[in-house]
Design a protein around this motif. Structure first.
Motif, short mmCIF file in Angstrom:
data_model
loop_
_atom_site.label_atom_id
_atom_site.label_comp_id
_atom_site.label_asym_id
_atom_site.label_seq_id
_atom_site.Cartn_x
_atom_site.Cartn_y
_atom_site.Cartn_z
N TYR A 28 -12.21 -12.66 3.96
CA TYR A 28 -11.78 -11.44 3.87
C TYR A 28 -12.99 -10.28 4.00
O TYR A 28 -12.58 -9.03 3.52
CB TYR A 28 -11.15 -11.03 2.40
CG TYR A 28 -9.72 -11.94 2.26
CD1 TYR A 28 -8.92 -12.43 3.51
CD2 TYR A 28 -9.46 -12.56 1.03
CE1 TYR A 28 -7.93 -13.10 3.37
CE2 TYR A 28 -8.20 -13.25 0.99
CZ TYR A 28 -7.48 -13.36 2.13
OH TYR A 28 -6.31 -14.17 1.79
N ALA A 65 -10.32 0.88 4.65
CA ALA A 65 -10.08 0.75 5.97
C ALA A 65 -8.99 1.70 6.27
O ALA A 65 -9.06 2.26 7.53
CB ALA A 65 -9.86 -0.90 6.25
N HIS A 66 -8.03 1.56 5.81
CA HIS A 66 -6.70 2.39 6.08
C HIS A 66 -7.23 3.93 6.57
O HIS A 66 -6.79 4.49 7.17
CB HIS A 66 -5.52 2.27 5.22
CG HIS A 66 -4.45 3.05 5.66
ND1 HIS A 66 -3.56 2.60 6.59
CD2 HIS A 66 -3.76 4.30 5.35
CE1 HIS A 66 -2.55 3.60 6.58
NE2 HIS A 66 -2.77 4.58 5.99
N MET A 77 0.87 -1.28 -0.12
CA MET A 77 -0.11 0.10 -0.15
C MET A 77 0.87 1.16 -0.11
O MET A 77 2.07 1.23 0.55
CB MET A 77 -0.80 0.02 1.18
CG MET A 77 -2.11 -1.38 1.34
SD MET A 77 -3.03 -1.36 2.81
CE MET A 77 -3.49 0.41 3.25
N ASP A 90 -15.06 1.62 6.96
CA ASP A 90 -15.47 0.27 7.10
C ASP A 90 -16.44 0.00 6.10
O ASP A 90 -17.38 -0.71 6.50
CB ASP A 90 -15.80 -0.16 8.20
CG ASP A 90 -15.77 -1.69 8.76
OD1 ASP A 90 -15.17 -2.19 7.98
OD2 ASP A 90 -16.59 -2.11 9.70
N CYS A 147 -3.11 0.24 -3.60
CA CYS A 147 -2.88 -0.94 -3.08
C CYS A 147 -2.58 -1.89 -4.12
O CYS A 147 -3.53 -2.22 -5.04
CB CYS A 147 -3.77 -1.46 -2.29
SG CYS A 147 -3.60 -3.18 -1.60
N LYS A 166 -10.54 -2.85 -0.14
CA LYS A 166 -11.01 -2.81 1.24
C LYS A 166 -10.11 -2.32 2.40
O LYS A 166 -10.30 -1.59 2.94
CB LYS A 166 -11.71 -4.17 1.42
CG LYS A 166 -12.30 -4.30 2.86
CD LYS A 166 -12.92 -5.48 3.12
CE LYS A 166 -13.53 -5.47 4.28
NZ LYS A 166 -14.88 -4.79 4.34
N ARG A 167 -8.90 -2.80 1.94
CA ARG A 167 -7.63 -2.37 2.66
C ARG A 167 -7.36 -0.89 2.79
O ARG A 167 -7.11 -0.44 3.79
CB ARG A 167 -6.41 -3.19 2.55
CG ARG A 167 -6.44 -4.68 2.82
CD ARG A 167 -6.57 -5.06 4.10
NE ARG A 167 -5.58 -4.38 5.16
CZ ARG A 167 -4.54 -5.12 5.32
NH1 ARG A 167 -4.45 -6.34 5.25
NH2 ARG A 167 -3.51 -4.52 6.19
N SER A 173 -17.10 -2.00 1.73
CA SER A 173 -16.45 -2.83 0.59
C SER A 173 -16.92 -2.22 -0.55
O SER A 173 -17.96 -1.50 -0.90
CB SER A 173 -16.73 -4.40 0.53
OG SER A 173 -16.62 -5.02 1.74
N TYR A 220 -10.47 -6.89 -2.36
CA TYR A 220 -9.63 -6.78 -1.19
C TYR A 220 -8.63 -5.67 -1.03
O TYR A 220 -8.47 -4.95 0.08
CB TYR A 220 -8.91 -8.11 -0.72
CG TYR A 220 -8.18 -8.12 0.46
CD1 TYR A 220 -9.02 -8.21 1.69
CD2 TYR A 220 -6.90 -8.18 0.70
CE1 TYR A 220 -8.54 -8.38 2.92
CE2 TYR A 220 -6.29 -8.38 1.92
CZ TYR A 220 -7.08 -8.28 3.14
OH TYR A 220 -6.46 -8.28 4.19
N GLY A 221 -7.84 -5.46 -2.20
CA GLY A 221 -6.90 -4.37 -2.20
C GLY A 221 -7.62 -3.02 -1.93
O GLY A 221 -7.34 -2.20 -1.05
#
Length: 237
Positions: free
Chosen positions: A48, A79-80, A19, A84, A31, A75-76, A86, A72-73
């Motif tokens: 995930y 979240a960062h 990231m 929260d 990401c 989502k990360r 998707s 997923y990338g």
């Protein structure tokens, strides 16, 4: 072009995840990750916390793995930055971003990338990732570039096939960046390459037709590229 701030892995499916940010485009985060489709299991969606879309019921492992990896990338990244949620799938299969955010996704073979930006930041993100394929680029060049563009690309310091791939990928990124505004398909000839700056890793595209009142013929958009040993990433925002 890409400035990473974290690296890790989630084996066996996600073999590497990075990231970071892009200094040339403040507010844009990315990401990129590598994944192993041979380690695929359907329960990864639950692990995930990525919603499984009904459209994927008939899809094979390759499509499911690519879909999950890219989201997923995203989502990360979200979240960062305190979100929260998707990224879903709209009726036209485009990514459906959480309120307050925009972004873009891409995947190829065993790699995926996601980019995000605040929805009120004035950015229109588009990203594309491609594997290097010199022979394919030579054989298909006429499908996505004009003779004038090919002459420009041949004159730049990069290998001709790499320059062709940058042009192809940048036009893919352009489509992803503008589609939420244009809301219809437009072909490669809707824009032309008018400059590649290999020092700044920057490419400039000019619209050859009017797409919306805001995206008129002659408008120019700047993209950036990252050329690695076996793959290429282009970004437009």
């Amino acid at each position: 072009m890409l400035t990473p701030y974290t690296h890790h892995a989630l084996p066996p499916f996600i073999t590497h995840l990075e990231m970071g940010t892009m200094a040339a485009i403040p507010g844009l985060a990315y990401c990129q990750l590598s994944f192993d489709r041979y380690a695929w299991q359907d329960e990864l969606f639950a692990r995930y916390a990525i919603p499984f879309p009904p459209r994927l019921h008939a899809a094979g492992v390759k499509r499911r793995a690519e879909y999950l990896a890219a989201r997923y990338g995203a989502k990360r990244l979200l979240a960062h930055h305190g979100c929260d949620a998707s990224v879903g799938m709209a009726a036209d299969r485009a990514p459906l971003w959480p309120a307050g955010w925009c972004g873009s996704l891409s995947h190829t073979h065993d790699r995926a990338i996601a980019i995000i930006a605040p929805g009120d930041g004035g950015l229109t993100p588009g990203v594309d990732i491609e594997m290097l394929a010199p022979e394919t680029m030579r054989e298909t060049a006429d499908m996505f570039t004009s003779a004038q563009e090919q002459a420009l690309l041949a004159a730049c310091p990069l290998p001709y096939e790499s320059a062709l791939l940058i042009a192809f990928s940048a036009k893919e990124s352009l489509f992803k960046a503008l589609y939420p505004e244009v809301r219809r398909f437009f072909d490669f000839d809707a824009a032309r390459v008018c400059q590649i700056d290999t020092t700044a890793q920057r490419i400039t595209l000019e619209l050859t037709q009017t797409l919306t009142a805001r995206r008129a013929q002659g408008s120019q958009l700047t993209g950036y590229y990252f050329l690695a040993e076996d793959h290429l990433i282009t970004l437009i925002a």
